[in-house]
Structure formats: structure tokens, C-alpha cells
Design a protein around this motif. Structure first.
Motif, short mmCIF file in Angstrom:
data_model
loop_
_atom_site.label_atom_id
_atom_site.label_comp_id
_atom_site.label_asym_id
_atom_site.label_seq_id
_atom_site.Cartn_x
_atom_site.Cartn_y
_atom_site.Cartn_z
N GLY A 3 0.82 -1.22 0.00
CA GLY A 3 0.00 0.00 0.00
C GLY A 3 0.85 1.26 0.00
O GLY A 3 0.63 2.16 -0.81
N VAL A 4 1.82 1.32 0.88
CA VAL A 4 2.67 2.51 0.98
C VAL A 4 3.51 2.69 -0.29
O VAL A 4 3.64 3.79 -0.81
CB VAL A 4 3.55 2.44 2.24
CG1 VAL A 4 4.64 3.50 2.19
CG2 VAL A 4 2.71 2.62 3.49
N ALA A 5 4.04 1.56 -0.81
CA ALA A 5 4.87 1.67 -2.02
C ALA A 5 4.04 2.20 -3.19
O ALA A 5 4.48 3.10 -3.91
CB ALA A 5 5.48 0.32 -2.37
N LEU A 6 2.83 1.67 -3.36
CA LEU A 6 2.02 2.08 -4.50
C LEU A 6 1.42 3.47 -4.34
O LEU A 6 0.93 4.05 -5.30
CB LEU A 6 0.92 1.04 -4.77
CG LEU A 6 1.41 -0.35 -5.16
CD1 LEU A 6 0.25 -1.22 -5.60
CD2 LEU A 6 2.48 -0.31 -6.24
N ALA A 7 1.48 4.00 -3.12
CA ALA A 7 0.98 5.36 -2.91
C ALA A 7 2.09 6.38 -3.10
O ALA A 7 1.92 7.55 -2.80
CB ALA A 7 0.36 5.48 -1.52
N ALA A 8 3.24 5.93 -3.62
CA ALA A 8 4.39 6.82 -3.75
C ALA A 8 4.23 7.82 -4.89
O ALA A 8 5.02 8.76 -5.00
CB ALA A 8 5.67 6.00 -3.97
N GLY A 9 3.22 7.63 -5.73
CA GLY A 9 3.03 8.54 -6.86
C GLY A 9 2.87 9.99 -6.44
O GLY A 9 3.28 10.90 -7.15
N GLY A 10 2.30 10.19 -5.26
CA GLY A 10 2.08 11.55 -4.76
C GLY A 10 3.37 12.33 -4.63
O GLY A 10 3.51 13.42 -5.20
N TYR A 11 4.32 11.76 -3.90
CA TYR A 11 5.56 12.53 -3.69
C TYR A 11 6.41 12.59 -4.95
O TYR A 11 7.05 13.59 -5.24
CB TYR A 11 6.34 12.01 -2.47
CG TYR A 11 7.34 10.90 -2.71
CD1 TYR A 11 8.66 11.21 -3.04
CD2 TYR A 11 7.01 9.57 -2.56
CE1 TYR A 11 9.60 10.21 -3.22
CE2 TYR A 11 7.93 8.56 -2.74
CZ TYR A 11 9.23 8.88 -3.08
OH TYR A 11 10.15 7.89 -3.27
N VAL A 12 6.38 11.50 -5.76
CA VAL A 12 7.19 11.48 -6.97
C VAL A 12 6.70 12.56 -7.95
O VAL A 12 7.49 13.34 -8.47
CB VAL A 12 7.13 10.08 -7.63
CG1 VAL A 12 7.79 10.10 -9.01
CG2 VAL A 12 7.81 9.04 -6.74
N THR A 13 5.39 12.61 -8.16
CA THR A 13 4.85 13.56 -9.13
C THR A 13 4.97 15.00 -8.65
O THR A 13 5.39 15.88 -9.40
CB THR A 13 3.36 13.25 -9.41
OG1 THR A 13 3.24 11.85 -9.66
CG2 THR A 13 2.88 14.01 -10.61
N SER A 14 4.63 15.22 -7.37
CA SER A 14 4.70 16.62 -6.92
C SER A 14 6.15 17.10 -6.88
O SER A 14 6.42 18.26 -7.16
CB SER A 14 4.01 16.80 -5.56
OG SER A 14 4.52 15.88 -4.62
N ALA A 15 7.09 16.19 -6.58
CA ALA A 15 8.49 16.59 -6.62
C ALA A 15 8.92 16.92 -8.04
O ALA A 15 9.59 17.92 -8.28
CB ALA A 15 9.38 15.48 -6.05
N ALA A 16 8.50 16.09 -9.00
CA ALA A 16 8.88 16.33 -10.40
C ALA A 16 8.37 17.69 -10.87
O ALA A 16 9.10 18.45 -11.49
CB ALA A 16 8.33 15.21 -11.28
N VAL A 17 7.12 17.98 -10.54
CA VAL A 17 6.51 19.20 -11.06
C VAL A 17 6.95 20.44 -10.30
O VAL A 17 7.37 21.42 -10.88
CB VAL A 17 4.97 19.08 -11.05
CG1 VAL A 17 4.32 20.40 -11.42
CG2 VAL A 17 4.54 17.97 -12.00
N TYR A 18 6.86 20.38 -8.95
CA TYR A 18 7.12 21.61 -8.18
C TYR A 18 8.57 21.84 -7.84
O TYR A 18 9.01 22.96 -7.70
CB TYR A 18 6.28 21.60 -6.90
CG TYR A 18 4.79 21.60 -7.17
CD1 TYR A 18 4.22 22.59 -7.99
CD2 TYR A 18 3.96 20.62 -6.64
CE1 TYR A 18 2.86 22.58 -8.26
CE2 TYR A 18 2.59 20.61 -6.90
CZ TYR A 18 2.05 21.61 -7.71
OH TYR A 18 0.72 21.60 -7.97
N ILE A 19 9.35 20.75 -7.68
CA ILE A 19 10.75 20.97 -7.31
C ILE A 19 11.65 20.94 -8.54
O ILE A 19 12.47 21.81 -8.75
CB ILE A 19 11.21 19.92 -6.28
CG1 ILE A 19 10.40 20.07 -5.00
CG2 ILE A 19 12.71 20.08 -5.98
CD1 ILE A 19 10.69 19.05 -3.94
N PHE A 20 11.45 19.91 -9.40
CA PHE A 20 12.31 19.81 -10.57
C PHE A 20 11.79 20.67 -11.73
O PHE A 20 12.40 20.72 -12.79
CB PHE A 20 12.44 18.35 -11.00
CG PHE A 20 13.23 17.52 -10.03
CD1 PHE A 20 14.59 17.32 -10.21
CD2 PHE A 20 12.63 16.96 -8.92
CE1 PHE A 20 15.32 16.57 -9.31
CE2 PHE A 20 13.36 16.21 -8.00
CZ PHE A 20 14.72 16.01 -8.20
#
Lengths: 359, 387
Positions: B60-77
Motif C-alpha cells: 500500500g505505501v509503495a504504490l501510494a508513492a506517486g504523490g511525492y514522486v509527481t509533486s516533486a517532479a513538477v514543483y521541485i524539478f
């Protein structure tokens, strides 16, 4: 409402998990090794002497007020099955035939070894376990959440769980008779043992005794005191005449105390907390700046394009104007020329007419 | 909406299937809280953790990782072109974590004591404390990160604008927390080298779990995006439709690279502990299935799919990779765990354990459906430009 010091400290801990983690020394950075509390108790189980009478089990059951077993303790056929600790039995004796069924059996004990640095205590996220100065690894059922991570962590597979209880299931394991030790009494099992297969003493004395037995009877014993170093050392120690793996003890556990296995990962926490925001803000700044520069370049390019266009247009306009001016001049010239010519022609014609009239 | 509903039959297959799963789930819930863990699970003194931890928590936790991956890609990178993927990913993340916490209430013996590590006394030497603290905090962060959608839906402009201003801080906090607990879920097993098979046990477990969570996050965004496109196409605005392929190919490319790196560190893990000999055993064969079939193969397939611009291949590879993450987490927590025990002492889930896991996934699907059909997730609210 009174707040105990302990609770206050735990609140402070919760308030700053990171700082609380730092409050305990990082094992990886030191050479510290916990040798156990001074004068803490220890027990030696000598499987060469043990006769498998199960009186220790009976005594344990009695002093700990555990439920009566289905088959009584003097029924030794129970030993024909391989058993393990269970919520209603803190320790069990198992029968092994390491030298074949024709030779006499050897007995092994399974129960909490009361590690010097217990895996269960290290793994518990509410600190329900504690290594007491008596050497007992105690369990506080009033805080236990029931996550059972201690059972995952314990290399000896000792803690058990009251799965059958609905409201308040607890972890169940040998207590080393902690309340009895505090009163100066022997652990129930040691008191119940009729053959001195179980001996209680300080850990130092117990190890000396064990080594003395090996020295005196090298033919009877394997030259190893199990628990002296296993998992960083335990307060229960074992002697055997056959390899320990043949009497239910794992020999591949290693000598590293359980907390040291996770100290590296825990040490990474403050580093991640400290460095990640800096790094990420840096990356953010870089991407922001890249965006800004791209925007500026775009604006510049547009402005340049506009001004170039403008200049070109102006140039074209002046050219057009000049051309128009020239055209106009040419047209005027032409018109004047034409008018002059016409006038000249007219004059000529008029002259001709005049002369004709005159003649 | 109401016009649509009037024409739809009430008993659609979706309603029937989810209805049955919910009824079964509620029945097991009653069993669990009246009969205890013994009545509903195959957990034992040797196997204290079953699929409620192995699947519900770890997967569950691994598959919910999309949140941090996507927001990091868009807002940080600063990869603004993936902006349309942020809200669906945050929603999946939030629902995922909320359900993980919900599932834990079934698994622990005394769920009402779950806050005890934070209010009674803290076992800060426990990796589980770190997991608990980070999951609790991150669930809060995800909730706040997602609130602009419901706030836009409800029309609370001021509150919405305030939350949007916090985006950067929340994103960085989210990445820090995710790094910590994604890795410490793997680190949970560091304390049990004598129980986990050497091919899966490694000092690098936390790193493996963190890196594979990035893969899981990227793949879930693609996988779920393709499902959303299939079932909620009418809810998508032009930007989502237009960026859909861009997001899929961009994330597939990233996933291919991360999988390649993950493959390399897994091999390094074997080399460091000199575990080559185990590869020739039965467990070794299964390990190779995981390593070659679920890590190397998808890395290659993603790369091919991006080169050929094949949306179909990207979609199927994403599904396969997600399955690979499930396989990995179950290997560590159940299949390669307690490998030294005789078969009679090994764990296999009770049907009621599986029932609860399905029940929880069902709740997730229903909640996702409820939210995307109402709130601006797959489209931008007309009152707000690029949030």
C-alpha cells in the motif's frame, strides 16, 4: 492531573522525534558494548544434566498463574512432539535424539534468553520492553499496541501473542520471574529443577561455572557456552554435549547485538531530515532560475524580433516614401514637361495658324 | 450528471462487484472485532505478520508513492508539463495512506492504542516508530496538499489560495517524509537477518525500498492514468487529454532509468554479501524471476515503448511493474521470510485476511470514483488558472 516525569519526557520525545532519536547514542559511532548490569542474575541450562522431567515447566506454570495444561506436567509423552513457547507456556522442554533413537535423548529448553541488548526492546515503538537491573527483560502490557514487531525481531522466536483475545491481547513471554528476583527469590523453574540442570547466579559466576564444567569434562561437553556471545550475549546460558543446532539452538545468529543491526538506518534519519530540504530547495532554485532565464531569453528574443521588424518596416516605409516622392516628382516633371510640350505645341500651332491667316 | 444517472441501470457490474466485496468485508470486520485475530487470520507465534502487513502496509505505501514522486517532479524539478498528473497522484497517495492506516486497525491487537507511541512513551530505537511517525505526518501533508480540490469544489476561495501558497513547503516536507518511511519499511527487516533469506536480506534494504518506491510511484501514475482515461474520460479536460501521453512517456522514460539503477544496486547487494551461491537454489530461481522478470524486463520494455512511442506497451509495462513491486514486498515480508522454518510452520493467509485486503482496495476504488466524479481532479476548475 499529575504528570509523571516519564510521561513528560515521552511527550517531549514525541514533540521532536528527530531530537529524541539523537538523545540515545548512535551505536555505530562507538565501540561501546553493554556487558550487562553488575551483579545481574543469569541461569545456566545444562542439557547434559537435564533429565526431561518437566518440573521446571510445572513450576513456571504455577508461579506465573498460567492456565492448567490439557495434559498434566507429569505426562512425559508430551515431549514426543516438538513444542514451542505459547501464550500459556513461557518455556518448554523439547526432547531430541541427536545420536539416533537407540541412544538416550537429550533435552533442550526453549524460552526467553533475556538478551543483554534485547531485539524486542530495540524493536518496540512504545518501549514496552525493558532490560531490568535484575537481568529480566520485562514487558509492560499497559502500553503495548499489539504490533508484534518484537516477534518479528526476536532471533530466538520467543515472544508469543494472545491471538485468541479480542479486547486486550498481550505479548506473552518468560519474565525471568522478575518480581521474585526483586524479592531475592529464585526463578520458579530453577527452584523446581531437581537435578541442578538449572543453576542461578551472577552472569560472571555462571560463565565461570560453565567453563569449569567444560574444563573438567571435555569428553561430555562441547567447548562452547551458548549465549555468552550470541546476539551480543544473553542472561540465559547453555551447555550441551552435542552441537547446539541438534538441540534446537540456532548456531548462525552471529554475535552482533540486535540494536546494532538497525543503528545505521536510524543514524540516517537526522541526515535525511537535515540535508534533503537543503538539496531540494537548491534544485528548486536551479529549476526556478532556469525557468526565469528561459523566460528572459524568450522576452529578449521577442523584443529583438519586434525591434528588427520595426526597423525593417521603417526602412521599408522610408523607401516607399522616397519612392513615392520620386514617383510624385517624376509625375510632376512629366506633367510639367507634358504641359510645356503641350504649350509649345499649341504655340506652334497657333503660330502656324497666324502665318496662314497672314498669308 | 443527474441526466446521466437517470439513464444508467442501477445494477451496473461495478455496483454489484463492489457491493459484494463490501458486504463480505463488513462481515469479516464484525468477525475480527468480536472473535479476535485468531478467528480471522492464520497468524501464529512464528508468523506474527501476514498479508495485512505484507500487502496492506508494505505494498500500500509503495504504490501510494506517486504523490511525492509527481509533486516533486513538477514543483521541485520544475517539470511543469506534467502538471495535470499532480492531482490524481496526490489523491491516490492520500487514499493509499489513509487506507494503510485504516488497515492497521485490523492488524494490531489494540488499535485504539495506535497513538500511544506519540502520546504515552516513544520507542525511538524502533524503525517502526520512524515508520509510524512519518506515515502519520505524511498522511497529514497529503491531506493538506489535496485540499485545494475539495476547496475549489466547495467554493472556499480564500482557504484554497492559502493552501496553494504552501505548495513548495509541503512538497519538500512530503519528499523528506517519504524518503524516510519508504526506506524504513525495508529497514524494519534489518533486525531479522536470521529470518529473511540472504538473497533478500541486505544492509541496503532501506535503499532498495526507497528506490523501488520511486519506480512504484511512476508506474502507478501511468497505470492509474490509463484506467482513469478508460473510465473517467468524460471528466477529463483538454489539458489532461493533451498531456496524457506526454506524462505517460515522460514517466516511462524515468521509470526505465530508475529500474536500471535499481537492477544495478540489487546485483551489488548480492555481490557485497557474496550470495551468488544461493542463486542456484530454489529460492535463487524465484529471486531471479523477480530480478530479471520484474526489474530488468520492465526497464527494457519501458525503454522500447518510449522509443517506439507505443502507448499500449507503456500501459502494460506499468501494470507489470506494479505487479513486480507487489511480488517484491510479499517476498520480503512473507515468501522469503521465515524460510528456515519447516513447511508446516509457514504462513498462508486465511480467506478472511484476503477478504479484508480486497475490502480495503474496494473502499479505495469507491472513494477515488466518488471524488473524481465530483471534484476538480481530472480537470481544472474554471475559476482557477494553473494551480
Amino acid at each position: 492531573m499529575s504528570i509523571s516525569r516519564r510521561r513528560f519526557l515521552s511527550w517531549m520525545g514525541a514533540a521532536g522525534a528527530g531530537t529524541a532519536a539523537l538523545a540515545r547514542p548512535g551505536h555505530s559511532a562507538t565501540t561501546q558494548h553493554f556487558e550487562g548490569y553488575a551483579d545481574a542474575g543469569a541461569v545456566l541450562f545444562d542439557s547434559v544434566i537435564c533429565i526431561g522431567c518437566r518440573r521446571c515447566e510445572a513450576a513456571c506454570n504455577q508461579v506465573n498463574d498460567l492456565p492448567a495444561p490439557e495434559r498434566p506436567f507429569d505426562d512425559l509423552t508430551v515431549l514426543d512432539e516438538r513444542r514451542r513457547t505459547h501464550w500459556d507456556s513461557y518455556m518448554v522442554i523439547n526432547k531430541y535424539y541427536p545420536n539416533g533413537k537407540e541412544n538416550p535423548p537429550v533435552y533442550g529448553r526453549m524460552g526467553c534468553n533475556h538478551c543483554l541488548e534485547p531485539a524486542c526492546a530495540s524493536a518496540c515503538f512504545v518501549r514496552a520492553f525493558d532490560k531490568a537491573p535484575t537481568a529480566a527483560v520485562t514487558y509492560d502490557e499497559t502500553v503495548c499496541v499489539g504490533c508484534r514487531y518484537c516477534m518479528v525481531a526476536c532471533p530466538f522466536e520467543i515472544p508469543t501473542y494472545e491471538y485468541h483475545k479480542v479486547i486486550s491481547p498481550r505479548i506473552s513471554k518468560c519474565t525471568f520471574c522478575h518480581p521474585r528476583l526483586e524479592k531475592g527469590l529464585l526463578p520458579g523453574c530453577v527452584e523446581g529443577c531437581p537435578t541442578e540442570a538449572l543453576t542461578f547466579g551472577t552472569r560472571e559466576d555462571i560463565i565461570a561455572t560453565a567453563k569449569e564444567r567444560i574444563r573438567r569434562h571435555p569428553d561430555r561437553y562441547i567447548d562452547h557456552v551458548y549465549g555468552e556471545k550470541e546476539m551480543g550475549g544473553t542472561s540465559w546460558l547453555y551447555l550441551s554435549g552435542v552441537p547446539f543446532s541438534q538441540v534446537g539452538k540456532r548456531e548462525d545468529l552471529g554475535y552482533i547485538a540486535a540494536p546494532k543491526l538497525t543503528s545505521g538506518a536510524l543514524a540516517a534519519v537526522p541526515i535525511v531530515v537535515g540535508l534533503w530540504p537543503v538539496l531540494l530547495t537548491g534544485i528548486y532554485a536551479v529549476s526556478k532560475r532556469r525557468e526565469k532565464i528561459a523566460k528572459e531569453e524568450k522576452e529578449n528574443a521577442v523584443a529583438q524580433a519586434i525591434s528588427a521588424e520595426k526597423a525593417e518596416a521603417e526602412a521599408k516605409l522610408t523607401q516607399e516614401k522616397e519612392k513615392a516622392k520620386k514617383d510624385k516628382e517624376a509625375a510632376v516633371e512629366k506633367a510639367v514637361k507634358k504641359a510645356l510640350e503641350d504649350a509649345a505645341k499649341e504655340a506652334e500651332e497657333a503660330g502656324k495658324k497666324d502665318s496662314e491667316e497672314e498669308s | 450528471m443527474s441526466h446521466d444517472a437517470a439513464h444508467k441501470p442501477i445494477m451496473s457490474p461495478f455496483v454489484i462487484v463492489t457491493g459484494i466485496l463490501l458486504v463480505i468485508g463488513l462481515f469479516i470486520t464484525v468477525m475480527r472485532f468480536t472473535g479476535g485475530l485468531a478467528a480471522t487470520t492464520n497468524l501464529s507465534d512464528y508468523n506474527p505478520w501476514g498479508i495485512w502487513i505484507g500487502f496492506d502496509l508494505l505494498v500500500g505505501v509503495a504504490l501510494a508513492a506517486g504523490g511525492y514522486v509527481t509533486s516533486a517532479a513538477v514543483y521541485i524539478f520544475g517539470m511543469k508539463r506534467y502538471h495535470s498528473a499532480v492531482r490524481p497522484a496526490l489523491l491516490t497517495g492520500f487514499l493509499g495512506y489513509a487506507l494503510v492506516v485504516f488497515a492497521l486497525h485490523y492488524d494490531v491487537g489494540q488499535p485504539w492504542r495506535l497513538p500511544y507511541p506519540f502520546i504515552m512513551q516513544s520507542g525511538t530505537t524502533s524503525l517502526l516508530f520512524e515508520v509510524g511517525a512519518c506515515v502519520a505526518l505524511y498522511l497529514t501533508v497529503l491531506f493538506i496538499e489535496f485540499t485545494p480540490a475539495p476547496l475549489e469544489w466547495l467554493g472556499f476561495k480564500k482557504a484554497r489560495n492559502l493552501v496553494v501558497k504552501l505548495t513548495m513547503v509541503l512538497t519538500i516536507f512530503g519528499v523528506v517524509l517519504s524518503t524516510l518511511h519508504q526506506s524504513s519499511l525495508g529497514a524494519l527487516y534489518l533486525i531479522a537477518p536470521s529470518k529473511l533469506h540472504p538473497l533478500w536480506y541486505s544492509g541496503y534494504l532501506p535503499v532498495f525500498f526507497f528506490v523501488s518506491s520511486v519506480v512504484a510511484g511512476l508506474s502507478m501514475v501511468i497505470f492509474e492514468g490509463s484506467l482513469s482515461f478508460r473510465y473517467f474520460k468524460d471528466k477529463m479536460d483538454e489539458a489532461h487529454m493533451r498531456d496524457k501521453e506526454d506524462v505517460a512517456f515522460g514517466f516511462a522514460k524515468a521509470a526505465s532509468f530508475v529500474l536500471a539503477g535499481y537492477f544495478a544496486i540489487k546485483v551489488i547487494g548480492i555481490a557485497v554479501d557474496n550470495n551468488w551461491a544461493y542463486l542456484a537454489t530454489g529460492y535463487g530461481a524465484w529471486f531471479l524471476v523477480e530480478l530479471l522478470g520484474f526489474v530488468a524486463l520492465p526497464a527494457f520494455l519501458y525503454a522500447v515503448a518510449v522509443r517506439d512511442r507505443s502507448m499500449t506497451l507503456v500501459k502494460y509495462t506499468a501494470g507489470w511493474t506494479v505487479l513486480g513491486i507487489v511480488v517484491n514486498r510479499l517476498n520480503v515480508s512473507l515468501i522469503a521470510f521465515n524460510w528456515h522454518l519447516p513447511a508446516s510452520e509457514r504462513y498462508f493467509p486465511h480467506w478472511m485476511e484476503i477478504g479484508i485486503s480486497l475490502f480495503i482496495v474496494t473502499i479505495g476504488v469507491i472513494a477515488f470514483r466518488f471524488i473524481v466524479t465530483r471534484m476538480p481532479v481530472l480537470y481544472e476548475h474554471p475559476d482557477y488558472e494553473a494551480h
